[in-house]
Design a protein around this motif. Sequence first.
Motif, PDB file in Angstrom:
ATOM      1  N   PRO A  66       0.719  -1.434   0.101  1.00 11.68           N
ATOM      2  CA  PRO A  66      -0.073   0.045  -0.179  1.00 11.68           C
ATOM      3  C   PRO A  66       0.912   1.283   0.011  1.00 11.68           C
ATOM      4  O   PRO A  66       2.031   1.389   0.745  1.00 11.68           O
ATOM      5  CB  PRO A  66      -0.884  -0.075   1.278  1.00 11.68           C
ATOM      6  CG  PRO A  66      -0.953  -1.439   1.591  1.00 11.68           C
ATOM      7  CD  PRO A  66       0.200  -2.171   1.148  1.00 11.68           C
ATOM      8  N   ARG A  67       0.468   2.101  -0.859  1.00 13.92           N
ATOM      9  CA  ARG A  67       1.258   3.691  -0.933  1.00 13.92           C
ATOM     10  C   ARG A  67       1.137   4.222   0.347  1.00 13.92           C
ATOM     11  O   ARG A  67       0.100   4.436   1.081  1.00 13.92           O
ATOM     12  CB  ARG A  67       0.358   4.336  -1.891  1.00 13.92           C
ATOM     13  CG  ARG A  67       1.028   5.673  -2.218  1.00 13.92           C
ATOM     14  CD  ARG A  67       0.168   6.416  -3.444  1.00 13.92           C
ATOM     15  NE  ARG A  67       0.278   7.847  -3.271  1.00 13.92           N
ATOM     16  CZ  ARG A  67      -0.369   8.619  -3.908  1.00 13.92           C
ATOM     17  NH1 ARG A  67      -1.474   8.369  -4.539  1.00 13.92           N
ATOM     18  NH2 ARG A  67      -0.102  10.020  -3.693  1.00 13.92           N
ATOM     19  N   THR A  68       2.313   4.850   0.670  1.00 14.62           N
ATOM     20  CA  THR A  68       2.391   5.880   1.756  1.00 14.62           C
ATOM     21  C   THR A  68       2.284   7.188   1.394  1.00 14.62           C
ATOM     22  O   THR A  68       2.752   7.761   0.382  1.00 14.62           O
ATOM     23  CB  THR A  68       3.932   5.677   2.492  1.00 14.62           C
ATOM     24  OG1 THR A  68       3.968   4.160   2.822  1.00 14.62           O
ATOM     25  CG2 THR A  68       3.863   6.704   3.795  1.00 14.62           C
ATOM     26  N   PHE A  69       1.259   7.816   1.900  1.00 14.39           N
ATOM     27  CA  PHE A  69       0.730   9.072   1.550  1.00 14.39           C
ATOM     28  C   PHE A  69       1.158  10.024   2.512  1.00 14.39           C
ATOM     29  O   PHE A  69       1.366  10.078   3.741  1.00 14.39           O
ATOM     30  CB  PHE A  69      -1.013   9.277   1.607  1.00 14.39           C
ATOM     31  CG  PHE A  69      -1.679   8.622   0.516  1.00 14.39           C
ATOM     32  CD1 PHE A  69      -2.062   9.135  -0.668  1.00 14.39           C
ATOM     33  CD2 PHE A  69      -1.794   7.195   0.671  1.00 14.39           C
ATOM     34  CE1 PHE A  69      -2.650   8.318  -1.692  1.00 14.39           C
ATOM     35  CE2 PHE A  69      -2.692   6.333  -0.362  1.00 14.39           C
ATOM     36  CZ  PHE A  69      -2.922   7.057  -1.580  1.00 14.39           C
ATOM     37  N   ALA A  70       1.773  11.294   1.838  1.00 11.32           N
ATOM     38  CA  ALA A  70       2.242  12.425   2.707  1.00 11.32           C
ATOM     39  C   ALA A  70       0.969  13.288   3.195  1.00 11.32           C
ATOM     40  O   ALA A  70       1.018  14.458   3.539  1.00 11.32           O
ATOM     41  CB  ALA A  70       3.085  13.361   1.978  1.00 11.32           C
TER      42      ALA A  70
END
Length: 435
Positions: A131-135
């Motif tokens: 899963p993508r890590t969002f800022a």
Amino acid sequence: MHDIRLIRDDPAAFDAALARRGVEAAASHILAIDEQRRSVATRLQEMQNRRNEASKLIGAAMGKGDKETAEALKAEVAQIKEALPTLEAEDRQHDEALRAELARLPNLPAADAPDGSDEDENVEVARWGTPRTFAFQPKEHADLGPALGLDFETGAAIAGARFTFLKGAMARLHRALGQFMLDTQSGENGFLECAPPLLVKDDAVFGTGQLPKFADDLFHTTDGRWLIPTAEVSLTNSVREQILDPGALPLRMTALTPCFRSEAGAAGRDTRGFIRQHQFEKVELVTVCKPEESEAEHERMVSAAESILQALELPYRKMLLCTGDMGASARKTFDLEVWLPGQNAYREISSVSNCGDWQARRMNTRFKPEGSKRTEFVHTLNGSGLAVGRTLVAVLENYQDEDGSVRVPDVLRPWMGGIERLEFDYELALGFRRW
């Protein structure tokens, strides 16, 4: 539909398999109906045989000039003819009663289907992707989508709840997803592209198991037809009432169609957003094969569905469903659940089931093995490759940026006419229509 011979041979095993699905024992009741049916059938056959025999004897007696015997035989034949309609009706009644009992019961689970009562007891088999890590805090698609052309208000105004109106680049992205899936399944994964009917007769929805138990989940037309809840119904029934050439098996078919579901059994679930709609599009996969091929074909179909998620670079997990969460027609089911960062959860995007011969018996679809004089029922399998709307949701949530725009996945760009990003559109956000 179940094989009555298997129930006769081992009623305890049949009831034990039903118990794994949370269904009450049924073998004793079924065998009682079967015994009545067989008794009547035997009497009927005996009377028909005697009628035929007596009819021949009449001619012999007349030839010998034995009028007394001939008249007695004629009277006997007349009595039999008078009694036969009642007995034939009783025979049909018992046949229908047995068929109804066999038809109402779900498929028996495969030996390796895990026991369990609901989705909490499904077994995770594998995961793919990170899963993508969002800022930033990712939004749910229902919050993100309206400014980009996912118009829930207009859909509801036109058709009511659980309908959505897609506009502009959002509609283009939805179309691109469907075309990409269909081209992949037909071009790379070896499924025959089909364009089947969206309206079907009673026999078709009975054949795949939606009738009689799940009629409330379907839409019914005024002329007695049914809107398909999935192209599985049309594709699988394309071989109904046939004896197939074993050399042509396995048959692998795919179709991109609208699907229609009343969602009667899902009241209150996913009422917000695009997850659970009355009308949606899906690429369906169906395989018809020999019994010994079905396990391998099941894995192949799951891989075909996974190939779409992998090409779109959408993280997902593969789940083996427990006996309490499988659909009625399935003996074994794998679900693919895609990661939705806005919900911080995995959600179902594909369900791929091996139905064994359960549907084939309802459709009377068989093949004759080479060297055999007897036919056997085929096995049928079905699954999503994938649900287009749910895949759109996954793309929106996984490819979103902080400014509210959504990047178009690289693999979809050939279908997007140069559009690389869905961006805020003032007129769409206000609900204005640009024709």
